[in-house]
Design a protein around this motif. Sequence first.
Motif, PDB file in Angstrom:
ATOM      1  N   VAL A  20       0.870  -1.175   0.000  1.00 43.07           N
ATOM      2  CA  VAL A  20       0.000   0.000   0.000  1.00 43.07           C
ATOM      3  C   VAL A  20       0.909   1.227   0.000  1.00 43.07           C
ATOM      4  O   VAL A  20       1.800   1.348   0.838  1.00 43.07           O
ATOM      5  CB  VAL A  20      -0.936   0.015   1.235  1.00 43.07           C
ATOM      6  N   GLY A  21       0.678   2.114  -0.950  1.00 47.09           N
ATOM      7  CA  GLY A  21       1.525   3.294  -1.090  1.00 47.09           C
ATOM      8  C   GLY A  21       1.346   4.295   0.037  1.00 47.09           C
ATOM      9  O   GLY A  21       0.310   4.326   0.710  1.00 47.09           O
ATOM     10  N   GLU A  22       2.349   5.144   0.211  1.00 40.71           N
ATOM     11  CA  GLU A  22       2.327   6.129   1.302  1.00 40.71           C
ATOM     12  C   GLU A  22       1.172   7.115   1.167  1.00 40.71           C
ATOM     13  O   GLU A  22       0.572   7.492   2.163  1.00 40.71           O
ATOM     14  CB  GLU A  22       3.667   6.871   1.383  1.00 40.71           C
ATOM     15  N   PHE A  28      -5.945   6.843   3.955  1.00 40.92           N
ATOM     16  CA  PHE A  28      -6.618   5.866   4.810  1.00 40.92           C
ATOM     17  C   PHE A  28      -6.692   6.368   6.248  1.00 40.92           C
ATOM     18  O   PHE A  28      -7.748   6.336   6.881  1.00 40.92           O
ATOM     19  CB  PHE A  28      -5.880   4.512   4.768  1.00 40.92           C
ATOM     20  N   ARG A  29      -5.547   6.835   6.747  1.00 42.64           N
ATOM     21  CA  ARG A  29      -5.502   7.316   8.133  1.00 42.64           C
ATOM     22  C   ARG A  29      -6.476   8.472   8.342  1.00 42.64           C
ATOM     23  O   ARG A  29      -7.227   8.504   9.318  1.00 42.64           O
ATOM     24  CB  ARG A  29      -4.080   7.733   8.496  1.00 42.64           C
ATOM     25  N   ILE A  68     -13.089   0.495   9.543  1.00 42.77           N
ATOM     26  CA  ILE A  68     -11.884   0.177   8.774  1.00 42.77           C
ATOM     27  C   ILE A  68     -12.259  -0.078   7.318  1.00 42.77           C
ATOM     28  O   ILE A  68     -11.595   0.398   6.397  1.00 42.77           O
ATOM     29  CB  ILE A  68     -11.130  -1.020   9.375  1.00 42.77           C
ATOM     30  N   GLY A  69     -13.347  -0.818   7.110  1.00 42.93           N
ATOM     31  CA  GLY A  69     -13.799  -1.104   5.760  1.00 42.93           C
ATOM     32  C   GLY A  69     -14.142   0.149   4.976  1.00 42.93           C
ATOM     33  O   GLY A  69     -13.810   0.269   3.795  1.00 42.93           O
ATOM     34  N   LYS A  70     -14.786   1.106   5.641  1.00 43.99           N
ATOM     35  CA  LYS A  70     -15.153   2.372   4.983  1.00 43.99           C
ATOM     36  C   LYS A  70     -13.908   3.154   4.576  1.00 43.99           C
ATOM     37  O   LYS A  70     -13.808   3.628   3.440  1.00 43.99           O
ATOM     38  CB  LYS A  70     -16.010   3.208   5.935  1.00 43.99           C
ATOM     39  N   ILE A  75      -9.759   4.285  -0.397  1.00 46.60           N
ATOM     40  CA  ILE A  75      -8.481   4.209  -1.119  1.00 46.60           C
ATOM     41  C   ILE A  75      -8.433   3.003  -2.055  1.00 46.60           C
ATOM     42  O   ILE A  75      -7.389   2.639  -2.562  1.00 46.60           O
ATOM     43  CB  ILE A  75      -7.268   4.200  -0.154  1.00 46.60           C
ATOM     44  N   GLY A  76      -9.598   2.375  -2.266  1.00 45.60           N
ATOM     45  CA  GLY A  76      -9.690   1.287  -3.230  1.00 45.60           C
ATOM     46  C   GLY A  76      -9.278  -0.082  -2.727  1.00 45.60           C
ATOM     47  O   GLY A  76      -9.063  -0.983  -3.530  1.00 45.60           O
TER      48      GLY A  76
END
Length: 154
Positions: A20-22, A28-29, A68-70, A75-76
Amino acid sequence: TEISTAAAFVTRLLRAAGGVGEEQLRCFRECLQEAMREHYKHHWFPLVPSKGSGYRCIRINHKMDPLIGKAAGMIGLSHERLFQLLPSELTLWVDPFEVSYRIGEDGSICVLYESPQPGGKAAKQLESRTSCKEEWRIGRSSPSKSYNMMTVSS
């Protein structure tokens, strides 16, 4: 602080798993923090920190936690991919003045953040406690495996 600590912890789990890219991790965070803020808005009781604890618990137990799922969906990342990247058994308690987690049903509970209630000493991050911080890596042969075999020694 508690929400930020919890979101950073889940983000670090994803980063450690790789793939997972930065920029995706940053998004995500942020998305997870916002989802948690909204979800906890009327369920945060600093005068009675344990009130609502079950509502604020983030849980992966063969089902993906909706918060978490949302955030992952933003971010796909699919639920299937999340199950590959995150522990299959994760409990994260986000309460006023404390954030703690457990990996595996029989794992030790580790504190990520702890602050005395108002009037006490300054807050402190407990991420430097190597026994807990590194616990999820011990014995990790591949994503979502061997998490219930971990122990923490004092």
